[in-house]
Design a protein around this motif. Structure first.
Motif, short mmCIF file in Angstrom:
data_model
loop_
_atom_site.label_atom_id
_atom_site.label_comp_id
_atom_site.label_asym_id
_atom_site.label_seq_id
_atom_site.Cartn_x
_atom_site.Cartn_y
_atom_site.Cartn_z
N THR A 2 -7.88 -1.13 -34.30
CA THR A 2 -6.63 -0.69 -34.90
C THR A 2 -6.13 0.52 -34.14
N THR A 3 -4.87 0.52 -33.78
CA THR A 3 -4.28 1.69 -33.12
C THR A 3 -3.10 2.16 -33.95
N TYR A 4 -2.89 3.46 -33.96
CA TYR A 4 -1.79 4.05 -34.73
C TYR A 4 -1.57 5.48 -34.25
N LYS A 5 -0.49 6.07 -34.70
CA LYS A 5 -0.21 7.48 -34.44
C LYS A 5 -0.55 8.24 -35.72
N ASP A 6 -1.29 9.34 -35.58
CA ASP A 6 -1.57 10.15 -36.76
C ASP A 6 -0.34 10.99 -37.08
N LEU A 7 -0.40 11.72 -38.17
CA LEU A 7 0.76 12.48 -38.61
C LEU A 7 1.10 13.67 -37.73
N LYS A 8 0.23 13.96 -36.76
CA LYS A 8 0.54 15.01 -35.78
C LYS A 8 1.03 14.40 -34.47
N GLY A 9 1.16 13.07 -34.44
CA GLY A 9 1.70 12.39 -33.28
C GLY A 9 0.69 11.93 -32.25
N ALA A 10 -0.60 12.14 -32.49
CA ALA A 10 -1.63 11.71 -31.54
C ALA A 10 -1.88 10.21 -31.67
N HIS A 11 -2.12 9.56 -30.55
CA HIS A 11 -2.47 8.14 -30.52
C HIS A 11 -3.95 8.02 -30.90
N VAL A 12 -4.25 7.19 -31.89
CA VAL A 12 -5.61 7.04 -32.38
C VAL A 12 -6.03 5.58 -32.26
N GLU A 13 -7.29 5.37 -31.84
CA GLU A 13 -7.87 4.04 -31.76
C GLU A 13 -9.10 4.01 -32.67
N LEU A 14 -9.13 3.06 -33.60
CA LEU A 14 -10.22 2.92 -34.56
C LEU A 14 -10.89 1.58 -34.35
N THR A 15 -12.23 1.59 -34.33
CA THR A 15 -12.97 0.35 -34.24
C THR A 15 -14.15 0.39 -35.21
N PHE A 16 -14.49 -0.77 -35.74
CA PHE A 16 -15.65 -0.87 -36.61
C PHE A 16 -16.81 -1.34 -35.74
N GLY A 17 -17.69 -0.43 -35.46
CA GLY A 17 -18.79 -0.64 -34.54
C GLY A 17 -19.15 0.70 -33.96
N GLU A 18 -19.94 0.67 -32.90
CA GLU A 18 -20.47 1.90 -32.33
C GLU A 18 -20.41 1.86 -30.82
N ASN A 19 -20.11 3.00 -30.23
CA ASN A 19 -20.11 3.18 -28.77
C ASN A 19 -19.22 2.17 -28.05
N ARG A 20 -18.02 1.99 -28.52
CA ARG A 20 -17.11 1.02 -27.91
C ARG A 20 -16.03 1.68 -27.06
N PHE A 21 -16.00 2.99 -26.99
CA PHE A 21 -14.94 3.68 -26.27
C PHE A 21 -15.40 4.29 -24.95
N GLY A 22 -16.68 4.26 -24.67
CA GLY A 22 -17.18 4.89 -23.47
C GLY A 22 -17.09 6.40 -23.51
N MET A 23 -17.00 6.94 -24.72
CA MET A 23 -16.92 8.38 -24.93
C MET A 23 -17.93 8.73 -26.03
N GLU A 24 -18.78 9.70 -25.78
CA GLU A 24 -19.77 10.08 -26.78
C GLU A 24 -19.11 10.73 -27.98
N ALA A 25 -19.46 10.27 -29.17
CA ALA A 25 -18.97 10.89 -30.40
C ALA A 25 -19.73 12.19 -30.64
N ARG A 26 -19.00 13.29 -30.78
CA ARG A 26 -19.61 14.58 -31.11
C ARG A 26 -19.00 15.16 -32.38
N HIS A 27 -18.11 14.38 -33.02
CA HIS A 27 -17.52 14.74 -34.30
C HIS A 27 -17.97 13.69 -35.31
N VAL A 28 -18.01 14.08 -36.58
CA VAL A 28 -18.46 13.15 -37.62
C VAL A 28 -17.51 13.20 -38.82
N LEU A 29 -17.45 12.07 -39.50
CA LEU A 29 -16.74 11.94 -40.77
C LEU A 29 -17.67 11.19 -41.70
N VAL A 30 -17.80 11.66 -42.94
CA VAL A 30 -18.72 11.04 -43.90
C VAL A 30 -17.91 10.54 -45.09
N VAL A 31 -17.95 9.22 -45.29
CA VAL A 31 -17.16 8.57 -46.33
C VAL A 31 -18.14 7.90 -47.30
#
Length: 153
Positions: A2-31
């Motif tokens: 899923t891709t969208y623009k957040d309310l600050k105008g940044a382009h965001v890409e969301l995927t359900f899975g892990e390590n799919r962007f080739g960028m190490e996650a160093r931020h976390v969100l807990v839902v």
């Protein structure tokens, strides 16, 4: 994905899975949903949001998710599942790992960092909340909540 623009105008890409962007996650969100209510916190500047933050140097994102949840809400979670990640392509792009887990302890008088503690909201209360932080209002957050409703602990 899923891709969208957040309310600050940044382009965001969301995927359900892990390590799919080739960028190490160093931020976390807990839902987390517990006894029919979402675990949230009130950040002093941004408003109501899910707990999360940045991993410290040498800290795994799993350990960061556990620590941030305790620091922001006083709630201890176990059995973490990393079910999604998203990249925010703003001035400084970053990847955030999204976790859910099981509530195992609620400290009624926690020592808090940056927040006013745990806030437990039903689906209806969350949808009607007028003081959500900006990122809680975007299309990706809705998809993340839907995943937890369908698959979460």
């Amino acid at each position: 994905m899923t891709t969208y623009k957040d309310l600050k105008g940044a382009h965001v890409e969301l995927t359900f899975g892990e390590n799919r962007f080739g960028m190490e996650a160093r931020h976390v969100l807990v839902v987390v949903k517990h006894e029919g209510k979402w675990l949230l916190t009130r950040h002093s500047i941004r408003g109501i949001e899910f707990p999360g933050g940045k991993a410290e140097v040498g800290e795994s994102v799993i350990d960061a998710a556990i620590r941030e949840t305790i620091e922001e809400t006083g709630v201890t979670i176990t059995n973490l599942v990393r079910f999604a990640e998203y990249v925010v392509n703003g001035e400084e792009p970053f990847c955030k790992a999204v976790f859910t887990g099981t509530v195992t302890h609620i400290d009624e008088q926690p020592t808090l960092h940056e927040t006013e503690g745990a806030l437990w909201l039903t689906n209806e209360q969350l949808l009607g909340c007028t003081t959500l932080s900006f990122h809680m209002k975007d299309a990706g957050m809705q998809k993340i909540r839907e995943w937890v409703n369908a698959n979460g602990s």
